[in-house]
Each structure stands twice: as C-alpha cells, then as structure tokens.
Write a protein that holds these residues in place. Structure first.
Motif, short mmCIF file in Angstrom:
data_model
loop_
_atom_site.label_atom_id
_atom_site.label_comp_id
_atom_site.label_asym_id
_atom_site.label_seq_id
_atom_site.Cartn_x
_atom_site.Cartn_y
_atom_site.Cartn_z
N ALA A 45 0.83 -1.21 0.00
CA ALA A 45 0.00 0.00 0.00
C ALA A 45 0.86 1.26 0.00
O ALA A 45 0.58 2.22 -0.74
CB ALA A 45 -0.95 0.00 1.19
N ILE A 46 1.91 1.26 0.80
CA ILE A 46 2.82 2.42 0.85
C ILE A 46 3.52 2.57 -0.50
O ILE A 46 3.68 3.68 -1.01
CB ILE A 46 3.86 2.25 1.98
CG1 ILE A 46 3.19 2.22 3.35
CG2 ILE A 46 4.90 3.36 1.93
CD1 ILE A 46 2.59 3.51 3.81
N SER A 47 3.95 1.46 -1.07
CA SER A 47 4.63 1.51 -2.37
C SER A 47 3.70 2.06 -3.45
O SER A 47 4.12 2.85 -4.29
CB SER A 47 5.11 0.11 -2.75
OG SER A 47 5.82 0.14 -3.95
N GLU A 48 2.44 1.67 -3.43
CA GLU A 48 1.48 2.17 -4.41
C GLU A 48 1.27 3.67 -4.24
O GLU A 48 1.07 4.39 -5.23
CB GLU A 48 0.17 1.41 -4.30
CG GLU A 48 0.30 -0.01 -4.85
CD GLU A 48 -0.94 -0.86 -4.63
OE1 GLU A 48 -1.94 -0.37 -4.06
OE2 GLU A 48 -0.89 -2.04 -5.02
N LYS A 49 1.35 4.16 -3.02
CA LYS A 49 1.25 5.61 -2.80
C LYS A 49 2.45 6.33 -3.40
O LYS A 49 2.33 7.45 -3.90
CB LYS A 49 1.12 5.92 -1.31
CG LYS A 49 -0.22 5.56 -0.74
CD LYS A 49 -0.28 5.88 0.74
CE LYS A 49 -1.62 5.45 1.32
NZ LYS A 49 -1.71 5.76 2.76
N SER A 50 3.62 5.69 -3.35
CA SER A 50 4.80 6.32 -3.95
C SER A 50 4.65 6.38 -5.47
O SER A 50 5.09 7.34 -6.10
CB SER A 50 6.09 5.59 -3.55
OG SER A 50 6.25 4.37 -4.22
N VAL A 51 4.01 5.38 -6.07
CA VAL A 51 3.76 5.40 -7.51
C VAL A 51 2.77 6.51 -7.85
O VAL A 51 2.93 7.21 -8.85
CB VAL A 51 3.23 4.02 -7.99
CG1 VAL A 51 2.66 4.09 -9.39
CG2 VAL A 51 4.36 2.99 -7.92
N HIS A 52 1.77 6.69 -7.01
CA HIS A 52 0.82 7.79 -7.22
C HIS A 52 1.57 9.13 -7.20
O HIS A 52 1.31 10.00 -8.04
CB HIS A 52 -0.28 7.76 -6.17
CG HIS A 52 -1.23 8.91 -6.29
ND1 HIS A 52 -2.15 9.01 -7.29
CD2 HIS A 52 -1.36 10.02 -5.53
CE1 HIS A 52 -2.83 10.14 -7.15
NE2 HIS A 52 -2.36 10.76 -6.10
N ALA A 53 2.49 9.27 -6.27
CA ALA A 53 3.30 10.50 -6.20
C ALA A 53 4.13 10.65 -7.48
O ALA A 53 4.26 11.76 -8.01
CB ALA A 53 4.20 10.47 -4.97
N ALA A 54 4.68 9.55 -7.97
CA ALA A 54 5.51 9.60 -9.18
C ALA A 54 4.71 10.09 -10.38
O ALA A 54 5.28 10.70 -11.30
CB ALA A 54 6.08 8.21 -9.48
#
Length: 91
Positions: A45-54
C-alpha cells in the motif's frame, strides 16, 4: 530503532507534502516501504502511494523512474510479476 526511522519517514513525507514536492514525498514513501519489507511487514500500500506520487505532473523524469523502479522491487518481493513488469516498464 525501527520506530524512530518510521517516524522519520512519516515526518519527511509530511514535510514534502506541505512543501508540495511530490517527488520528495514519494521518496519518503518508498523508503518507508523498504523499511516495512525489512521488518517483514506488508509494504504494498505504501509503495502504491509512492507510484501515485511519481505520476504527479511536477515530478522530474529521473525521480519518476527512481520511484517506479523502487515500486518494482517492492512488487517483486511481494511476488507480483505483473506489477513488477508494469513498474519496470514505466521506469
């Protein structure tokens, strides 16, 4: 020590968000995901949030590639070959 680092990543993310720096916010999330993996905890979930930021328009291409490659690594460790390939393709 892990709790201290987790707080550090949360503060880093909050500060980057307040500064409207999506790339830096995504980086804090990616490092938080790395820490969770190291602790044997779910990090997807945290990793997916970083992709959203990207994906934010003001993120530099090099930072975007870095965030996607970090998400690919997280997905690989999670055993999700499709997400790994998708992230690597975006990196």
């Amino acid at each position: 020590m892990a709790g201290h680092r987790r707080d550090h990543y949360r503060r880093s993310h909050a500060t980057a968000t307040e500064a409207a720096d999506a790339g830096l916010a995504g980086n804090a999330l990616a490092f938080n995901a790395y820490q969770l993996i190291g602790l044997g905890q779910p990090a997807r979930a945290i990793s997916e949030k970083s992709v959203h930021a990207a994906d934010q328009p003001d993120v530099e291409p090099g930072v975007r590639a870095l965030l996607y490659s970090r998400a690919a690594w997280t997905s690989a460790l999670d055993g999700d070959a499709n997400a790994t390939a998708r992230c690597l393709g975006r990196a």
